[in-house]
Each structure stands twice: as C-alpha cells, then as structure tokens.
Design an enzyme around this catalytic site. Structure first.
Site, PDB file in Angstrom:
ATOM      1  N   GLU A  60       0.815  -1.222   0.000  1.00 41.67           N
ATOM      2  CA  GLU A  60       0.000   0.000   0.000  1.00 41.67           C
ATOM      3  C   GLU A  60       0.844   1.265   0.000  1.00 41.67           C
ATOM      4  O   GLU A  60       0.546   2.235  -0.677  1.00 41.67           O
ATOM      5  CB  GLU A  60      -0.921   0.016   1.233  1.00 41.67           C
ATOM      6  N   HIS A 129     -10.794  -5.617   8.158  1.00 43.40           N
ATOM      7  CA  HIS A 129     -11.327  -5.384   6.820  1.00 43.40           C
ATOM      8  C   HIS A 129     -12.704  -4.731   6.845  1.00 43.40           C
ATOM      9  O   HIS A 129     -13.408  -4.744   5.854  1.00 43.40           O
ATOM     10  CB  HIS A 129     -11.427  -6.713   6.038  1.00 43.40           C
TER      11      HIS A 129
END
Lengths: 324, 483
Positions: A60, A129
């Site tokens: 990321e 998540h």
C-alpha cells in the site's frame, strides 16, 4: 432511467475519464487482470492496456507512493487501496507527502491524485477489513474526502475527483457494489462541497454519509407513516464541507442527528455537530446526537457485528426518540 | 457590565432636559458614538451619543419627559444581563413607580377588567434571564421563542416533551394555542348583554382571543362600565397573583399605583413649588473643617449629661451668624422686607410621608444645651406626628442636615417665606493642600460641605458669602459658638 450496479458505475466513471484525458492512469492490487476485488474495474485493462492500468504488488505504501510520484511528474493517477483499513500502511505517503507537497513546494508542484478505497462492515470481514476510517483522512489538511451514497452519486463524484488537481480520498462502501441503482446516461459530474437534501422534512434533520444515507431514508420512510417527517441530507464530501445546507435545515427542524459508519468517538458525527453548533444553538430543541459504529474492535461473528453498526432500525429508533 | 446613560448636563445652568426623541429602541444594538436620543434644553436641541457599546436594554424616560440632569434615562448592556437592580435604582432616582416605565402591569380603574390584549402582549419587561431558562429547562430554541415573543412563562405549567423532559418551542406554542379561550370572560359578558354573538367578532388578543375592546369595537361603543372583579389571567401572559388588574392611561402609560395628591404631600408640593418658582434661588457652597468641632463636642459631652450633637453645634453657629447678618433672618412680604428680631431656627425632619420643619423659637437667647434638648424633643414629636402648629410655624431660617445619609452635596429649597436655608452634608475625610512655611503639604481633614440657598430678591452674593463664611469660621473655631 437505466439501472446499473454501484461497481459498474465505478468502471464507467474511470473509463470516461481515461478516455477524456490520456494522463489518467490506474493502479492497485488486482485492479487490472481480474477487474478488481469487488469487480469494480472490469474491462479497463483490456481497453487501455498495461501501460495505463497496472496490477501492483501488495504494498500500500508503494501504491500510494507511486501515485504521488506519478502525480507530481504530470500524470493524473488513480490508485486503489483495497480496504481503508490498510490506509494506515500508506499513511505517510498520503498524509505527509500527497497532502503536503503542493504547499511545501510553494505551489511549484501539484498532486492530482485520486485514492479510491473501501469502507464498511456487515459481511463478517472482521476487524482488519471492516473499518470506515474517513475520520483519519478528513483530519489532515490538504486532502479532500468524498463519501458517495448511491451509484449515481458515485459516478458524478468520482469524475470530479479524477479531474481535481488535489489529492482526493474517494471512499466507496463495499456492501454497495452489487446493488443496482438508477444512473443517468451521458456526461455529468457532481461538484464537491455541496451537500444534497435527499428528503425534506420538518421534525428532525439527519445528516448521513455513504450508505448511511440510504439507511436513513429507510428509517425516514417508516417514520413518515407515523406522520413524522424527517429531513435527510447526504453530506457527499467531508472535505470540502457544506455547512450552510445543514444549518438551514436545522434552523427549520430544531434537531440534528448525524449518522456515520466510523467509530463513534472522535469521529465524523462529533465534528459535524461542532461545525454547525455555533450557528444553530438557539434553534435547537434537542442536543445534537450522533450514531456510529461502537468503539470496539469489529467482530467477525455476525451476531456480534450486526448490533454495533448503525442500521435503518437503529436510526428509526433514535429519530423517534428525538422527535417525541 | 450594563451602564446607565445619563441625562447629560450640557451647561452650567442646565438643570433639566426634555427628551424629544429616542433614536434607538429597546433591543437595538448600539455602537459607541451612535446617536441614541435627542434632547431639548432651554437653548437648543442636541443629539446625544452613546458612551458605551452594547444593547439598549431599557429606556427609563419616554419621549416628552423632562428629566433632571445627571439622572439615568437608559441602560445599555449585554443582551442577557440581569439589569433588574439597576432599573430599580434608576426608577427610584427618577422618582418613578416601579414598572411604570415597563410595559407590564397596569392599575385597574373603574371600568374593571384589564384589556386582555394589553396583558397578553405586555409582559415582564426584562427578557427571561439565562437562570430562569435553565431552571425551567427550556431548549435554546424555546428560549429564543420566549425572547422574541416577549413571553413570561416563568409561572406557567408547560409540559416539556423535549430532551430529558425539557420544554421545546413547540411545547410553548402548543400551550399558548390550547389555552386560548375564544372570548375573555368580560368580553363574553358584554357580548351577551348586548345580544352579540361573540364568535362573530374578530379577536385581537393573543391567539385570536376576543377582548373587551374587540367587543366594544363591534358594538361601536367606547367605555362600557362593568364592575367586574379582577380579570382571570391569560396563561401565556402571567400577572402575579397579588397585583390588581390594570388598565392603561389615556396617554398609553400603564399605571401601577394611584395615590391621591392630598394632605401633607400636597401641602409640601405646593409650598415648595411656590418657593422655587417665586424666589430666584442662589446657592453657595463651602467646605468646613470639622476636626476642632469634633474635639470640642467630645470634651463637652464628657463633661455633661445633656449630649450635644454636631447638628446642635451647627445650629448654634447659624444662630450667631444670623445675628451678625440679620439680612438672612428676614422675609419678603409683599413690598416689604421684614428683618426679624428673634432667630427662630427650623430643623428639617424627613418623615415617611414627607417633610416637616419644627422650629426652635428665640434660639438666640438659649444656651447650646437647651437648644440640644429642645431640638431633640421637637424631632421626636415630628417623627411621631405630634407637632403642634405653633411648633412648626414661625420659623425665620431653616437648617437641613442630610449628613447622616452620606449625602455629599445638596441644595435645599427655601422654606417660604424665609430668606435662606442651609444644607448640611456628610463629613468626609478629604485630602487638602495647605501651605506651611512656604511649602505645599497634603493633609487629611474631615470636611463637611454646607450649602446656603438664598432668595436672590432680598439677598445678594456679598452678604450671602459673608454669612456662610461666618458659619464656617464659627464651626472651625467652635469654642466661639459656646461663648
């Protein structure tokens, strides 16, 4: 009006912008070959090729960093952080670089970067998540933060985001992707900084973000059957924030409820309340209230996850309480 | 901090000002320097600016009123400040009844019931304070509603449906709506008496209520005499249960209390008016160092039983001075000035009901201790209302002492047909500058202001100053009073 899914609306928006401007490139984990984890970007790689649509490694910080780099060298990149939970890995690139480079370079360099990410729980994606971290990014000056509600809203807002010369964090709700919505054909954009009154009422103003807008509308429909008419406002963009629409509404209704899926404490609800309180103080019949996800680690078990995230029923109950 | 706006003294001789117009109204925000009112003096019309910024909270004197200079005529402060005590103080200074300036309660007159409309709209003059709103658990919106509509809901039983049972704006609205009667009871009576259908009359009271005035208008009559008891109260506009129903005066000013102008009050009024308007008053003030007087008095009182007061000594000084300057011991009668042989000193006594001046006759032939005794007796009699006419008539000069009330300066009105009156003010420790051995030194001395008012028709400045200086020097060398 034709109906397409939320996911298709994403693809359409990116497609149109990539066709319009050859500097637009797109990068993220699994966005290319398989068309995205949520199937939001199907067909783009086939259409625009490997040079403009890239599958990235699982990094990321690298994804965001490449985005920043590409942006300052003159491209107009869109990058995807698959879950907003992982924005933390890219935080330096986003908060310290993307947000600040334009200012720190004295305006010599701009960062026309769009970072798409996903928020929301409700499908047992568990703790890492399911978070909705808009409060994190809205807090940093230099970043714009967009939370689209319906597919039609999403398409118009995403196009504006891509065209914006500033870093924009575009937060899509993962539970919406497969839902069908009416979306207008043809070219249209929705400007930032203009909240949308999606339902008019006079007893209570609900200000909501993302899919909470739809949940609030559900609650409002129920209350309308009891002759309690709720005004529902879709914030659309946290940054830039449209204060006036909310103030005008609260002056009319005298009560304000803010619904956001982020954690309750130190979040969007608290901030929106404070943004408007000075101007609506003498118009309030009830303290400004907020609904959010409980301040706990989001559980995996559906039985535990379900009660802690605001839904139409909870909104209905809160609204009922506030309009007694 | 709220401040008073005073009637300005624009000239040395200016004693009163006539308010010709208010350029701001209660509730207006005022900047320092804004013209807030206009006054007319005997010479000119002047625009007066505000000396402070703030909100014009209260107007204490209306257009057309004449107010003595330096008295308060308005209050400027913050919107939510409690100014009740300031208003009270100002009204007493202005000599007004409480609430006569405000638009609230009115006095009942013979026609009976208060105009319901007036009651409803004219409510507590001070907006609801923050404290009341918190006690009553008003929501901010309800608070604003109350302010904007000038409602007094402090004694109403409004049920709250708001947060934690608080009262919302809607609650107040509903209460007002639900508690309206179509007609006020008196209006109903009058309508019934005149065979008029109350429902056909349009109402001008709160919530469309039909009032007596509305019925009268419908009937085309003016005054309908009804001797009904005090009106039942509209819930939205509460009147304290102890006060009578009220009506408005012809000029629109609401009267709280009507007291007959008779008896002692009237006599005092007439005599003082006559005095002030016939005799051109001339005033002289000097300050007297009473340190030696205090010492002497202490010694004297230690030495004898009859305690002599400071005032007695002053009387003593005045008597001596009057003997030296008999012009002050006279009276203008027609076209003759009579200088009297005897010094009959009047000592002004303030009573609840007014003013009376018992007289110590032939004071010039009385010893100080005698004067002291007699004045005490007379004052007691005056206070208990037992003075005989002989005891308050025939004075030739009057002394008025307000020192015990802390008054630092005042100018009394001559007690006709006398030629002068001496006003005694409080003793104050005052720093003074004296020259000693060619050097200026600052000393602290107990000083007392005395003011002589004289009738300028018969007394000129020269003799007046000589007289007052004589009094001063006698008091400052008090032994001379006793010889």
């Amino acid at each position: 009006m034709r109906e397409i899914t939320y996911a298709q609306a994403v693809a359409e928006a990116i497609d149109e912008e990539m066709a319009r401007d050859s500097n637009v490139i797109f990068l993220g984990e699994d966005v290319g070959v398989i068309g995205g984890n949520f199937k939001a970007t199907v067909g783009l790689r086939a259409k625009y090729g490997d040079w403009r649509v890239k599958d990235s490694p699982i990094s990321e910080s690298g994804i965001a960093g490449i985005g920043v780099g590409a942006a300052i060298t003159g491209m107009r990149p869109i990058v995807e952080i698959m879950f907003s939970d992982f924005i933390s890995l890219a935080m330096d690139q986003i908060a310290n670089q993307a947000a600040k480079i334009r200012y720190m370079s004295g305006g010599q360099v701009k960062v026309p970067l769009t970072i798409r990410t996903t928020i929301g729980g409700g499908r047992s994606s568990a703790a890492q998540h399911s978070q909705s971290l808009q409060a994190w990014v809205a807090h940093i000056p230099g970043l714009k933060v967009v939370l689209p509600s319906t597919a039609a809203e999403l398409k118009g807002l995403l196009k504006t985001a891509i065209r914006d010369d500033n870093p924009v964090i575009f937060m899509e709700h993962k539970m919406e992707y497969n839902k069908k919505y009416p979306v207008p054909e043809g070219e249209y954009t929705i400007p930032f900084g203009k909240a949308n009154v999606v339902r008019e009422g006079d007893r209570l103003t609900i200000v909501a973000t993302s899919s909470m807008v739809m949940k609030s509308l559900e609650a409002a429909n129920e209350l309308a059957k009891e002759n309690i008419f709720i005004e529902v406002i879709d914030v659309r963009t946290l940054v830039p924030f449209d204060k006036q629409t909310i103030i005008d509404s609260v002056k009319k209704t005298g009560r304000l409820l803010v619904v956001d899926e982020g954690h309750l404490s130190f979040g969007v609800g608290a901030e929106i309340g404070m943004k408007v309180i000075e101007e609506v103080f003498y118009d309030l019949d009830y303290p400004i209230m907020r609904l959010g996800t409980a301040d706990v680690v989001i559980p995996f078990s559906p039985a535990l996850e379900f009660p802690i995230i605001p839904d139409a029923k909870k909104i209905y109950q809160k609204a009922k309480e506030m309009t007694k | 901090m709220a401040e008073f706006i005073l009637m300005p003294k624009l000239g040395f001789n200016m004693e009163t000002g006539l308010i010709t117009s208010w350029n701001k109204k209660e509730g207006d925000i005022v900047q320092k320097g804004d013209v807030i009112f206009e006054i007319e003096t005997d010479k000119t019309t002047m625009e007066i600016e505000s000396t402070v910024p703030g909100t014009l909270r209260k107007i204490l004197a209306e257009e057309g009123e004449t107010v003595p200079v330096v008295l308060p005529i308005a209050i400027i402060g913050e919107v939510n400040e409690n100014i009740d005590s300031m208003v009270k103080e100002a009204l007493s200074q202005l000599g007004k009844q409480e609430d006569s300036v405000s638009e609230s309660l009115e006095v009942s007159n013979e026609s009976g019931e208060a105009s319901q409309e007036k009651l409803d709209t004219d409510i507590a003059e001070a907006p609801l304070s923050i404290d009341s709103s918190i006690r009553l658990k008003l929501s901010p919106r309800a608070y604003k509603y109350v302010q904007e509509n000038k409602l007094d809901i402090s004694s109403l039983e409004i049920e709250g449906t708001g947060f934690e049972g608080g009262v919302t704006a809607k609650d107040i609205e509903n209460y007002v709506k639900n508690n309206k009667h179509k007609l006020t009871p008196l209006a109903e009576k009058i309508a019934a008496k005149n065979k008029l259908d109350g429902n056909s009359i349009s109402g001008t009271g709160i919530g469309g209520k039909v009032t007596k005035a509305d019925v009268e208008r419908a009937l085309g009559t003016t005054e309908v005499k009804e001797s009904s008891p005090a009106a039942p109260v509209s819930p939205a506009a509460t009147v304290s249960s102890t006060s009578p129903a009220v009506v408005a005066n012809a000029d629109g000013r609401k009267v709280l209390k009507t007291i007959s102008y008779t008896g002692m009050r009237k006599v005092i009024g007439e005599r003082l008016s006559q005095s002030k308007f016939t005799a051109p008053h001339l005033y002289f003030t000097t300050s007297v160092d009473v340190s030696k007087l205090m010492d002497l008095r202490k010694q004297v009182n230690e030495a004898q039983e009859q305690k002599i007061s400071v005032n007695d000594f002053i009387i003593g000084a005045v008597i001596k001075a009057l003997q030296k300057y008999p012009e002050l011991n006279s009276s203008l009668q027609g076209d003759q000035i009579l200088q009297y042989e005897d010094v009959n000193v009047g000592v002004a006594v303030g009573l609840e009901t007014g003013l009376i001046v018992p007289v110590i006759k032939q004071a010039q032939s009385k010893k100080l201790s005698q004067i002291s005794k007699e004045s005490q007796v007379l004052i007691d009699k005056a206070r208990s209302g037992k003075l005989l006419p002989d005891e308050y008539q025939g004075g030739t000069f009057t002394i008025s002492n307000l020192g015990m009330f802390g008054i630092e300066n005042f100018t009394a009105i001559i007690n006709p047909p006398e030629a002068g009156i001496l006003s005694i003010s409080a003793v104050k420790k005052t720093p003074i500058v004296i020259q000693e051995d060619g050097e200026d030194k600052v000393l602290i001395r107990p000083l007392m202001n005395i003011t002589l008012s004289v009738d300028h028709r018969i007394i000129d400045g020269l003799v007046a100053t000589r007289f007052i200086n004589e009094v001063k020097s006698l008091i400052e060398s008090p032994f001379s009073i006793m010889i």
